[in-house]
Design an enzyme around this catalytic site. Structure first.
Site, PDB file in Angstrom:
ATOM      1  N   HIS A 296      -9.652   1.790   4.364  1.00 35.43           N
ATOM      2  CA  HIS A 296      -8.417   1.972   5.142  1.00 35.43           C
ATOM      3  C   HIS A 296      -8.668   3.018   6.234  1.00 35.43           C
ATOM      4  O   HIS A 296      -9.405   3.992   6.014  1.00 35.43           O
ATOM      5  CB  HIS A 296      -7.283   2.421   4.215  1.00 35.43           C
TER       6      HIS A 296
ATOM      7  N   GLY B  27       2.080   2.596  10.780  1.00 36.63           N
ATOM      8  CA  GLY B  27       3.110   3.621  10.552  1.00 36.63           C
ATOM      9  C   GLY B  27       3.811   4.107  11.807  1.00 36.63           C
ATOM     10  O   GLY B  27       4.432   5.161  11.802  1.00 36.63           O
TER      11      GLY B  27
ATOM     12  N   LYS C 190       0.102   4.230  -0.453  1.00 28.26           N
ATOM     13  CA  LYS C 190      -0.568   5.450   0.031  1.00 28.26           C
ATOM     14  C   LYS C 190      -0.303   6.593  -0.963  1.00 28.26           C
ATOM     15  O   LYS C 190      -0.256   6.345  -2.155  1.00 28.26           O
ATOM     16  CB  LYS C 190      -0.119   5.780   1.454  1.00 28.26           C
TER      17      LYS C 190
ATOM     18  N   GLU D 232      -6.037  -4.207  10.677  1.00 29.26           N
ATOM     19  CA  GLU D 232      -5.042  -3.147  10.830  1.00 29.26           C
ATOM     20  C   GLU D 232      -5.394  -2.280  12.031  1.00 29.26           C
ATOM     21  O   GLU D 232      -6.108  -1.275  11.899  1.00 29.26           O
ATOM     22  CB  GLU D 232      -5.023  -2.260   9.577  1.00 29.26           C
TER      23      GLU D 232
ATOM     24  N   GLU E  15      -7.010   5.424   7.225  1.00 32.12           N
ATOM     25  CA  GLU E  15      -6.714   6.815   6.828  1.00 32.12           C
ATOM     26  C   GLU E  15      -7.878   7.414   6.054  1.00 32.12           C
ATOM     27  O   GLU E  15      -8.162   8.604   6.165  1.00 32.12           O
ATOM     28  CB  GLU E  15      -5.403   6.852   6.019  1.00 32.12           C
TER      29      GLU E  15
ATOM     30  N   SER F 208       2.885  -1.650  10.627  1.00 34.16           N
ATOM     31  CA  SER F 208       4.317  -1.683  10.930  1.00 34.16           C
ATOM     32  C   SER F 208       4.980  -3.035  10.664  1.00 34.16           C
ATOM     33  O   SER F 208       5.881  -3.449  11.395  1.00 34.16           O
ATOM     34  CB  SER F 208       4.563  -1.259  12.384  1.00 34.16           C
TER      35      SER F 208
ATOM     36  N   ASN G 280       0.866  -1.180   0.000  1.00 35.10           N
ATOM     37  CA  ASN G 280       0.000   0.000   0.000  1.00 35.10           C
ATOM     38  C   ASN G 280       0.904   1.231   0.000  1.00 35.10           C
ATOM     39  O   ASN G 280       1.426   1.624   1.033  1.00 35.10           O
ATOM     40  CB  ASN G 280      -0.892  -0.037   1.259  1.00 35.10           C
TER      41      ASN G 280
HETATM   42  P1  PGA Z   1       2.485   0.587   7.738  1.00 36.66           P
HETATM   43  O1  PGA Z   1       1.072   0.819   7.012  1.00 36.66           O
HETATM   44  O2  PGA Z   1       3.014  -0.727   7.223  1.00 36.66           O
HETATM   45  O3  PGA Z   1       3.320   1.754   7.315  1.00 36.66           O
HETATM   46  O4  PGA Z   1       2.221   0.543   9.189  1.00 36.66           O
HETATM   47  C1  PGA Z   1       0.174  -0.232   6.819  1.00 36.66           C
HETATM   48  C2  PGA Z   1      -1.097   0.299   6.204  1.00 36.66           C
HETATM   49  O5  PGA Z   1      -1.497   1.421   6.540  1.00 36.66           O
HETATM   50  O6  PGA Z   1      -1.721  -0.384   5.380  1.00 36.66           O
END
Ligand code: PGA
Length: 251
Positions: A93, A171, A10, A165, A95, A211, A8
């Site tokens: 997601h 992140g 983003k 998630e 976000e 992460s 992903n």
């Molecule tokens: P990350 O993001 O691996 O940077 O924690 C995962 C995601 O948001 O799908």
């Protein structure tokens, strides 16, 4: 079933040049994979380039709209993504839920559209830090599953991929403890068994995201097997992502 490793990206990177560099660096790593399906979900504008530079990776999208076409300025429909050669679409997601204020009703409509367009939705669910501390994790997850999967036929449910998630793990470099991931995976299976049946629950694929990197990936492959991972930050670092592919392919 092959393990899914979903990148992903983003809203990154900011140029075609950079995106080409990431894709080119992965070329030799995904030539002959037997056990892993690599899915790259870049920003829409890099999808064509992905097809050219890395045809062995499956195309994924990070979002889509819930109508096929029409007066919806700025939107990209599931139908267009299918035509573009996408196989997977990430929906819901955190976000998008938090920053773009996307609610469960919209998420439900989008999932249905992705299924109608014969692609597989990757539905993201997860609790906030506060939910975790107040012991509300399962309540939140059940609500998200109930509302996001509302009125989806049993035969279609089996095609859905659910990415657990936890919002607090994304992140942050603070991945979720493996026991919790396994408990949640079981909870999802049990919930789907209750709503549909055991066979459907067995078919639903479950990913973990938050992460994940090449250092902690193996922690999640023991015990109850997950079907793969949704990777943000680490997927933009080709060497790191290549390591993760190698680890999964070697299992
Ligand atoms: P990350 O993001 O691996 O940077 O924690 C995962 C995601 O948001 O799908």
């Amino acid at each position: 079933m092959k393990k899914l490793l979903v990148a992903n990206w983003k809203c990154n990177p900011t140029s075609q040049k950079e995106s080409k560099a990431i894709l080119s660096a992965l070329k030799k790593n995904i030539k002959q994979l037997r056990k892993v399906e690599v899915v790259i979900a870049p920003p829409f504008v890099y999808l064509a380039q992905l097809g050219k530079v890395l045809p062995k990776a499956k195309k994924g999208a990070q979002n889509c709209f819930w109508a096929d076409k029409g007066s919806y300025t700025g939107e990209i429909s599931a139908k267009m993504l299918k035509d573009m050669g996408c196989h997977y679409v990430i929906i819901g997601h955190s976000e998008r839920r938090n920053i773009l204020e996307e609610g469960d009703r919209v998420i439900n409509k989008k999932i249905k559209k992705v299924l109608e367009a014969k692609m597989r939705p990757i539905l993201c669910i997860g609790e906030e830090k506060e939910d975790k501390h107040k012991g509300r994790t399962f309540k939140v997850l059940e609500r998200q599953l109930r509302e996001d999967l509302k009125d989806i036929k049993k035969k279609d449910l089996a095609k859905i991929i659910i990415a657990y998630e936890p919002v607090w793990a994304i992140g942050q470099g603070t991945p979720c403890e493996e026991n919790q991931v396994m408990t949640v995976a079981l909870f999802i299976k049990k919930t789907i068994t209750r709503w549909a049946n055991k066979k459907t629950a067995e078919q639903i694929a479950i990913l973990y995201g938050g992460s994940v990197d090449s250092e902690n990936l193996l922690n999640y492959t023991k015990g109850l097997a997950l079907d793969g991972f949704l990777v943000g930050g680490s997927s933009l670092r080709p060497k790191e992502f290549a390591k993760m592919i190698k680890i999964l392919e070697g299992l």
